[in-house]
Design a protein around this motif. Sequence first.
Motif, mmCIF file in Angstrom:
data_model
loop_
_atom_site.group_PDB
_atom_site.id
_atom_site.type_symbol
_atom_site.label_atom_id
_atom_site.label_comp_id
_atom_site.label_asym_id
_atom_site.label_seq_id
_atom_site.Cartn_x
_atom_site.Cartn_y
_atom_site.Cartn_z
ATOM 1 N N LYS A 80 -0.767 5.415 -7.160
ATOM 2 C CA LYS A 80 -1.949 4.794 -6.557
ATOM 3 C C LYS A 80 -1.648 3.423 -5.981
ATOM 4 O O LYS A 80 -2.109 3.083 -4.887
ATOM 5 C CB LYS A 80 -3.070 4.689 -7.593
ATOM 6 N N SER A 81 -0.896 2.586 -6.704
ATOM 7 C CA SER A 81 -0.675 1.216 -6.248
ATOM 8 C C SER A 81 0.688 0.724 -6.703
ATOM 9 O O SER A 81 1.235 1.181 -7.708
ATOM 10 C CB SER A 81 -1.771 0.278 -6.781
ATOM 11 N N PRO B 250 0.831 -1.219 0.000
ATOM 12 C CA PRO B 250 0.000 0.000 0.000
ATOM 13 C C PRO B 250 0.854 1.253 0.000
ATOM 14 O O PRO B 250 1.873 1.328 0.700
ATOM 15 C CB PRO B 250 -0.821 -0.133 1.287
ATOM 16 N N ILE B 251 0.444 2.247 -0.759
ATOM 17 C CA ILE B 251 1.229 3.464 -0.872
ATOM 18 C C ILE B 251 1.285 4.194 0.464
ATOM 19 O O ILE B 251 2.299 4.850 0.792
ATOM 20 C CB ILE B 251 0.664 4.370 -1.993
ATOM 21 N N GLU B 252 0.245 4.070 1.294
ATOM 22 C CA GLU B 252 0.272 4.723 2.601
ATOM 23 C C GLU B 252 1.305 4.084 3.520
ATOM 24 O O GLU B 252 1.916 4.758 4.350
ATOM 25 C CB GLU B 252 -1.126 4.679 3.246
ATOM 26 N N GLN C 126 1.112 1.922 -10.644
ATOM 27 C CA GLN C 126 0.002 2.612 -11.288
ATOM 28 C C GLN C 126 -0.141 4.021 -10.716
ATOM 29 O O GLN C 126 -0.145 4.209 -9.501
ATOM 30 C CB GLN C 126 -1.309 1.844 -11.076
ATOM 31 N N MET C 127 -0.274 5.007 -11.605
ATOM 32 C CA MET C 127 -0.492 6.381 -11.173
ATOM 33 C C MET C 127 -1.938 6.606 -10.752
ATOM 34 O O MET C 127 -2.851 5.910 -11.206
ATOM 35 C CB MET C 127 -0.139 7.357 -12.296
ATOM 36 N N LYS C 128 -2.133 7.596 -9.899
ATOM 37 C CA LYS C 128 -3.488 8.027 -9.575
ATOM 38 C C LYS C 128 -4.180 8.568 -10.822
ATOM 39 O O LYS C 128 -3.526 9.021 -11.763
ATOM 40 C CB LYS C 128 -3.448 9.133 -8.520
ATOM 41 N N GLU C 129 -5.503 8.530 -10.797
ATOM 42 C CA GLU C 129 -6.287 9.067 -11.916
ATOM 43 C C GLU C 129 -6.669 10.528 -11.697
ATOM 44 O O GLU C 129 -7.041 11.223 -12.638
ATOM 45 C CB GLU C 129 -7.554 8.230 -12.109
ATOM 46 N N GLY C 130 -6.607 10.990 -10.469
ATOM 47 C CA GLY C 130 -7.023 12.346 -10.147
ATOM 48 C C GLY C 130 -8.382 12.362 -9.475
ATOM 49 O O GLY C 130 -9.256 11.553 -9.781
ATOM 50 N N THR D 34 10.455 10.083 0.418
ATOM 51 C CA THR D 34 9.767 8.799 0.286
ATOM 52 C C THR D 34 10.244 8.103 -0.980
ATOM 53 O O THR D 34 10.271 8.716 -2.054
ATOM 54 C CB THR D 34 8.249 9.003 0.208
ATOM 55 N N ASP D 35 10.624 6.839 -0.862
ATOM 56 C CA ASP D 35 11.220 6.128 -1.993
ATOM 57 C C ASP D 35 10.566 4.767 -2.150
ATOM 58 O O ASP D 35 10.705 3.886 -1.290
ATOM 59 C CB ASP D 35 12.728 5.970 -1.772
ATOM 60 N N ILE D 36 9.843 4.580 -3.248
ATOM 61 C CA ILE D 36 9.135 3.323 -3.496
ATOM 62 C C ILE D 36 10.111 2.154 -3.636
ATOM 63 O O ILE D 36 9.880 1.056 -3.107
ATOM 64 C CB ILE D 36 8.253 3.458 -4.750
ATOM 65 N N ILE D 37 11.205 2.359 -4.352
ATOM 66 C CA ILE D 37 12.156 1.261 -4.563
ATOM 67 C C ILE D 37 12.797 0.832 -3.250
ATOM 68 O O ILE D 37 12.980 -0.364 -2.991
ATOM 69 C CB ILE D 37 13.236 1.671 -5.582
#
Length: 769
Positions: free
Chosen positions: A203-204, A129-131, A227-231, A143-146
């Motif tokens: 987003k995910s 989860p991104i949170e 996946q990017m957010k859609e807005g 903040t670093d996803i990798i």
Amino acid sequence: MPKHFSLLIIIISLDVLQAFAQKHTLSGYISDTKTGERLRGASVYLTDRNVGTTSNNFGFYSITVSADSASLLITYAGFKPFEKRLLLNKDYTIDVEMEPGASLEEVVVKGLQKPTIQLRTQMSSVDLPIETIKSLPKFLGETDIIKAIQLLPGVQAGNEGQSGIYVRGGGPDQNLILLDGVPVYNVTHLFGFFSVFNADAVKSVELVKGGFPARYGGRLSSVLDIQMKEGNKNELHGEGGIGIIASRLTLEGPFKKGKESSFIISGRRTYIDLLARPLIKKQTEGVKTGYYFYDFNAKANLKVSEKDHVYFSGYFGNDRFYAKEKLSDVTTNAGLLWGNVTAVTRWNHLFSKKLFGNLTAHYSRYKFDVNTEEQSRTNNNEFYKLRYFSGIEDVSAHYDIDYLPNPNHFIKIGTGITFHRYKPGAIQAKESYPGASPVDTLLKYQFTNAKETDTYIEDDIRLSSKLKSNLGLHFTTFTVNNKTFTSLQPRLALRYLLNNDLSIKASYAQMNQYIHLLTNSGIGLPTDLWVPVTKKVLPQQAQQVATGVAYNLKNNYEISVEGYYKKMNNVIEYAEGASYLDVTGNWEDKVEMGKAWSYGAELFLQRKKGKTTGMMGYTLSWTNRQFENLNFGNKFPYRYDRRHDLKAAIVHKLSKRVELSADWVFGTGQAITLPTEKYVDNNGNEILVYKERNGFRMSSYHRMDIAASFTKVKKKHTRTWIWSIYNVYNRRNPFYIYLGTKDVAPFNPVFKQVSLFPFLPSFTYQFKF
């Protein structure tokens, strides 16, 4: 008639025939009521029928059952469950808007368990989860996803602080990293210390390490699907942050209130160059130098009709180092630039309540460019220029179909074509001086065009109440230099429920890869070169088998244990003495082709609900490689082979305003090659003797990071202060080792260790409105 159109007609025909049976279809889209974002992977159940399905990547679901009353339950982590009782005497379209908030503990599902780890067919896969990613301690406030992915079992980090991933013994080229379905070839900033993904726009995040579904192909070791957010479709929102090295801002909202269309734009930039410029100017005369990186993400989501949606998204990011010096008679400029561009257009079309189509066209480009220039300030015709550049470009189109004929089948079919343009390295030199002949020389590897096609079919099949299978085939062709390679890759995953909370799983996947990475084993600069397969350097191939158990404890703890074995053929490394800077001759003659093996076991534990959440992973693994002309033909450990790897992360909600987090990592030392002897030859040259490749180990790596966030909700915005400490107990972890001499007489040779990051505090100010 093209094959995929024929296939589509067959599916639609079957759909029409099935309509004559006394069955009805319940379908629709699932979204977040607060933002309008579509929710992928939401669980859809008819609790009294004991059947269910999940929403696809665009939030669409479909379930077909016999006519009768039904109790619909839709669940998604972090959202209140949606329940509805209805009489299925006709087809229904129900678009569900889910409210954030309540946990799943409030819902009791009789006769059917919730969509936890033991129920999923897929193994070797983790949704992060991104949170959760945002709550973990931050390196230098970013903040670093990798770096969050590096905390998972089976994933090794590169050097200290760097954002590379090495999955189950694979190399960095063997990871398919997708941003909105588009491959990203270089995912690091600041010479490897940060990733290019801005978490505010994401987003995910899903990582697949094995048991690959047939829809994925092109890499051997992993798929990282971001996946990017859609807005936000309902109202304008923004968030951002100010850190010690970078700031960021994200804006999202509807194009027009009340319309199901939205946008999101997000930007991030460092200001190291701006902060350091006065100091550099004070210390030097006539020198202007600096470094910065930036990211920019944008996405638009447009509802064209009830059955059609169109998406546009793009990413643009670069790193740039520059230096300029003005002397009395000459100006010198030097620069280093690398970065990615991606762009994608999608069209979703709902053919029927069971048939969903998605057309995608995308562009991806990565380039690396370094140059230096000297220009006379008195004579424009007197100059010297030297430039080195490399890169890769893709243009692609794909069509994918989701077909859900009944609850026992979820069929995915797709086909696509990609045109590649490889620029694996070139040096350009220009020179002009009075009285001398001008020079304009270009030395390069051959630039190459290639065409790749892929076609797949997979079906997630419910064979019985306890047994599920995901069965598929992935077929590819790759044409380059009048040579065509083909590959048929079977995929199989099985899940068997031993009881409501425990299942055993197994998988087999064969993967092919038509791209190689000529990687420099040093540090820092993004000098890696992407090259295609040739008649001499063959496609990489891998076969991976895995088996394991998955256990759901009290619907709050998820535990998995997996064992895997992976065999890889046609992996490459630079031959002894070869370099990326040498672009004369043919790159094929400067590499060695060999085999690789990786096997081990992984333990993963997650706590997903409550004030205290977290995860822990342990990996026991072996990774070896073998090349005919390296290490005397003997097997040797891969550079990132680690026998033991232990990671833990915890997040505790102390109150509504205060959140604490920490992580700790331990790993066996990195394998390295060191000389065992030294002598001086007859010409006075010092000769170092190496006996075994990667025959030595650095000391073990371990580190703890902590963070605390303090949030205050104000009238018009929310602000958060985040304080992080990297390497709390100041462990001097090895970055690299070199051969030096003792600092005192008799100055004998000795190996010395270089460490990079000590105790390192940072802070970030975040805001939302």
